[in-house]
Design an enzyme around this catalytic site. Structure first.
Site, PDB file in Angstrom:
ATOM      1  N   SER A  25      -6.604  10.873   7.563  1.00  0.00           N
ATOM      2  CA  SER A  25      -6.473  11.972   8.331  1.00  0.00           C
ATOM      3  C   SER A  25      -5.317  12.815   7.876  1.00  0.00           C
ATOM      4  CB  SER A  25      -6.674  12.024   9.906  1.00  0.00           C
ATOM      5  OG  SER A  25      -6.731  13.407  10.331  1.00  0.00           O
TER       6      SER A  25
ATOM      7  N   HIS B  84     -10.678  13.742   7.039  1.00  0.00           N
ATOM      8  CA  HIS B  84     -10.847  14.657   8.018  1.00  0.00           C
ATOM      9  C   HIS B  84     -10.486  15.785   7.369  1.00  0.00           C
ATOM     10  CE1 HIS B  84      -9.971  11.705  11.529  1.00  0.00           C
ATOM     11  NE2 HIS B  84     -11.394  11.697  11.090  1.00  0.00           N
TER      12      HIS B  84
ATOM     13  N   ASP C 130      -9.654   7.759  15.486  1.00  0.00           N
ATOM     14  CA  ASP C 130     -10.762   7.668  14.843  1.00  0.00           C
ATOM     15  C   ASP C 130     -10.860   6.660  13.839  1.00  0.00           C
ATOM     16  OD1 ASP C 130     -13.411   8.578  13.812  1.00  0.00           O
ATOM     17  OD2 ASP C 130     -12.461   9.709  12.318  1.00  0.00           O
TER      18      ASP C 130
END
Length: 409
Positions: A226, A253, A349
């Site tokens: 991310s 992401h 995540d």
């Protein structure tokens, strides 16, 4: 400093940032030339920089800003067009640290909660990263920026590890990031901040317990990342001397449009065949597949072959694509022959998927805290005891390449 040619957009961005008590918007500018003058006149840690502006655009101003302040953290802000996505990712090679995909209209900017959260989180993350590199004391809540919240299933040991390292809450101040300092009050970005002795940190190595991974040779490499991920991916793959002889699946992401450009940049950097994944696509060894922005990527079996499945299921951990769906899908297809990697990123995540991946015998490696922009995602899996190795990103690629070359078939 917020730099944007639209007074309305500047107003929105300043309001969102200023609403966070740890952020001080020092000044604004309506083009790159004005921004350079403001940079000379003010003590600024982070710049949110628009791309398309009159007189001097963001891409022209960027290298001059970094020359003026070498460790300035510049976050590019651009609308979701292919051209701007290309420029945003190219700016990372020119010294920008990150980007935020800006909604296309003032109305959509004002209504987009996800954009607000991403903007604020990234500004705080990169400010903390800059201070950490300078050896400055971080605020109590900087180390767990984006980390799991206590009391949730996903928090697990990660939340307890963060709590163990967290000193008492600082007295709020008007500085960019409220910090704890020894000695007398200091000035940050022209503002006074409260001070108090810092609580000794619990040594990080005492919080991480490593596990034994599978001795079988992996048949797939799956990566989740991310904030800071594009740069981390480049450094990770630099550790490979040749393309892996397994499929490589990447969930970063990113919004739609940006993921296609990321795939192109990875292909140029590695020389390997890389593409944005498509639904129903069969996996081929030695090729890389990037999850498309706005869709989850999973792996299933069709006619006895591993196949990509894209879904429009609700976001997980505020993200779509998310890492958890990818990791959860792999054991049913590859069993214990899975090598998972978690790179820098906010939040947790990948933690739930990593639990399933390791429970069925797969192996998980994570980026260490020192080389991560935000040690949220890798920290969550590392402190949960799910990793076989936790390494600097420039060593992580070598470790993954070694595991892909060895082991039992």
């Amino acid at each position: 400093m917020v730099v944007d040619d639209s007074a309305i957009i500047r107003g929105f961005l300043c309001r969102y940032l200023s609403e966070d008590s740890e952020i001080d918007v020092v000044t604004t500018a309506n083009n790159g030339a004005v921004a350079l003058r403001q940079l000379q006149a003010n003590d600024i840690e982070v710049v949110v920089l628009d791309i398309e502006m009159p007189e001097m655009d963001g891409l022209t101003a960027l290298p001059q800003m970094i020359k003026m302040v070498p460790d300035l953290q510049v976050v590019m802000a651009s609308t979701l067009t292919r051209k701007n996505a290309e420029v945003s990712l190219r700016s990372l090679q020119m010294g920008a640290v990150d980007y935020v995909p800006k909604p296309e209209t003032a109305r959509s900017v004002n209504a987009n909660i996800d954009f607000r959260r991403e903007l604020v989180d990234k500004v705080k993350a990169w400010a903390s990263r800059r201070r950490k590199k300078r050896g400055e004391q971080l605020p109590a809540n900087a180390s767990d920026l984006g980390a799991p919240t206590a009391g949730t299933t996903a928090a697990g040991l990660a939340a307890r590890e963060v709590t163990a390292r967290r000193p008492a809450a600082p007295t709020p101040g008007s500085g960019f990031v409220t910090a704890r300092r020894p000695a007398a009050p200091v000035s940050i970005s022209g503002a006074r901040v409260s001070t108090a002795p810092a609580t000794p940190a619990v040594p990080l190595e005492k919080q991480i317990s490593l596990r034994t991974g599978s001795f079988r040779r992996p048949k797939v490499l799956a990566i989740g990342s991310s904030t800071g991920g594009p740069q981390a991916l480049m450094k990770f793959f630099a550790g490979f001397k040749r393309a892996p002889d397994v499929p490589v699946l990447i969930t970063q992401h990113m919004p739609a449009t940006f993921t296609a450009i990321l795939a192109e940049h990875l292909a140029q950097a590695t020389g390997w065949k890389t593409q944005e994944a498509t639904d129903g696509q069969f996996l081929t060894a030695g090729e890389m597949y990037v999850a498309p922005g706005g869709r989850h990527m999973e792996v299933t079996v069709v006619d006895g072959k591993a196949c990509i499945r894209l879904t429009d299921e609700p976001p997980e951990n505020f993200c779509r694509p998310a890492v958890d769906p990818l990791f959860r899908s792999l054991p049913a297809v590859y069993g214990e022959n899975v090598l998972g990697i978690i790179l820098t990123g906010m939040g947790h995540d990948g933690l739930k998927g990593a639990r399933e991946l390791t429970r069925t015998g797969g192996t998980l490696l994570a980026q260490d805290e020192a080389s991560s922009v935000v040690w949220g995602m890798p920290g969550a899996v590392a402190t949960a005891g799910l990793c076989t190795e936790v390494l600097p990103v420039d060593k992580l690629g070598e470790a993954a390449a070694t595991r892909l070359q060895g082991g039992i078939r």
